[in-house]
Design a protein around this motif. Sequence first.
Motif, mmCIF file in Angstrom:
data_model
loop_
_atom_site.group_PDB
_atom_site.id
_atom_site.type_symbol
_atom_site.label_atom_id
_atom_site.label_comp_id
_atom_site.label_asym_id
_atom_site.label_seq_id
_atom_site.Cartn_x
_atom_site.Cartn_y
_atom_site.Cartn_z
ATOM 1 N N PHE A 322 0.809 -1.215 0.000
ATOM 2 C CA PHE A 322 0.000 0.000 0.000
ATOM 3 C C PHE A 322 0.843 1.267 0.000
ATOM 4 O O PHE A 322 0.418 2.298 -0.505
ATOM 5 N N ASP A 323 2.028 1.195 0.589
ATOM 6 C CA ASP A 323 2.867 2.388 0.695
ATOM 7 C C ASP A 323 4.338 1.982 0.621
ATOM 8 O O ASP A 323 4.778 1.061 1.323
ATOM 9 N N ASP A 324 5.091 2.662 -0.221
ATOM 10 C CA ASP A 324 6.508 2.335 -0.414
ATOM 11 C C ASP A 324 7.332 2.491 0.865
ATOM 12 O O ASP A 324 8.391 1.874 1.006
ATOM 13 N N LYS A 325 6.852 3.315 1.798
ATOM 14 C CA LYS A 325 7.611 3.590 3.016
ATOM 15 C C LYS A 325 7.080 2.789 4.204
ATOM 16 O O LYS A 325 7.268 3.179 5.358
ATOM 17 N N PHE A 326 6.457 1.668 3.907
ATOM 18 C CA PHE A 326 5.863 0.853 4.961
ATOM 19 C C PHE A 326 6.884 0.440 6.012
ATOM 20 O O PHE A 326 6.602 0.445 7.214
ATOM 21 N N ASN A 327 8.103 0.094 5.590
ATOM 22 C CA ASN A 327 9.108 -0.403 6.536
ATOM 23 C C ASN A 327 9.556 0.674 7.515
ATOM 24 O O ASN A 327 9.979 0.372 8.641
#
Length: 505
Positions: A322-327
Amino acid sequence: MNTSDNNSLDNPIQHQTYLALPDGLYSEVPPVRVEQPSLLVLNHDLLTRYGLSTDWFESADGINFLAGNHDYAEQHPMAMGYAGHQFGHYSPQLGDGRAHMLGQLKTNNDQFIDVQLKGSGRTPYSRGGDGRATLGAVIREYLISEAMAGLKIPTTRTLAMMATGDKVMRDYQMVPGAIQVRTATSHIRVGSFQYAYAKLGASGVKALADFLITHHYPDVSEHEVSDNKNKYVALFEAICVRQANLIAQWMLVGFIHGVMNTDNMSLVGESIDFGPCAFMDEFKANKVFSSIDRESRYAWDQQANIGYWNLQRLAETFLPLFDDKFNEDSDKSIEMAQAPLSVYVTVFQQAFQDGLKQKLGVTASTQDADDFINEALPTVAGESMDFTQFFDALTRVAQGDESETQLLSLFSNQEKGEQWIARWHSVRDLSSESVKAMRAANPALIARNHQVEQAIEDAMERDDFALFHRLSQALKNPYSVSGDNRDLQAAPMPEQRVLRTFCGT
């Protein structure tokens, strides 16, 4: 190969689309040979729907292929891996312990349909099981899936029932073994994504999601282009919508799946895995049949909530997409998951309410009409009425096919019944369109538990398939019952009532 060639004896199962998935999500393994395979039942109507001839399926080559007695050098049969929450408890590896995906057949409208064998022997996921199925379990799934199809509820189907010639040990006795040849739009489940996430991480989930979009949700990519929306959020929302509509359809005909574990939830919105499922006789909102559902987790009135819970588990695997910055920060992904889940709630509530209005023949939006609709099911429960018989009788009164006498007889309190019927007449839509819609929402016939059990007993103990064939034919059109099938509408006598259903595996 042209699979729509009705004169061809070529094998129409010549595709294996799951080979596009990462290796870790399946295991290539052939079915286990059986001693004396034979074709018990071939679903001619389903083959007609697919635009296929029966010739190959009835040939010696076809029978051996569908029973596991083939070299399968070109087909790449496989068992699918998946995990799952079973009654709320997570199992990291489940998978097809007694099933083999043979591949896909191509229909006359260029759709690819999965063909899977159930009861075809052990696989790497068998976990101590024998990999076989009993004839009784196969009959149950055949009849329930035909009932679903007749009710126009999306479902897997049984293409054929195969006898193996072998016996299977169940409950300390040897019983006839069988193989179900099952077709489905897809066999990917919530548990498939849980397995992909655990085994391969976000890359595995992405590969599985892209596969779903390509083969089953092509509109999602178009949606992404037009709305500039994350396509995985769009996919999740589309899954939520299909699942909400499916569960509403189940509940509106009194169906209880029985085992809504995450590994039993198809992601294309089809009913799948008919084990200890049942249709209600008398209506009780908290009704449970499954012998293994000891805490009523999957009762009739809990199914929508469980659908939501299962989708939450699916969302947990989707979050990295859902979001590239999940991590670095998961908050945004979690927030993005909430909107599709809210859509699920809205769609289910609307579908169920609209369906209930259709069953009652009420189209008005007045306060009196709304109150009547909301009180309808508690009334049926309070009178201990048979769910299907009540709505069928109501429909026949609306159609003018009979007087109110039979409908009134379903009420234990006649005065209360007369008042309820009078109130119904005051709010219902008298138009022919509304009456026609009532019949489309209210079957006259369902797969009665006691009749399904009797059909299984007849076949297993006496090799008598007469009732099975009567039921499978009658359930194809449950809205119109011929004179010689009137007895199939009967609710069970007290001694016939089925109080518990069993998985049969």
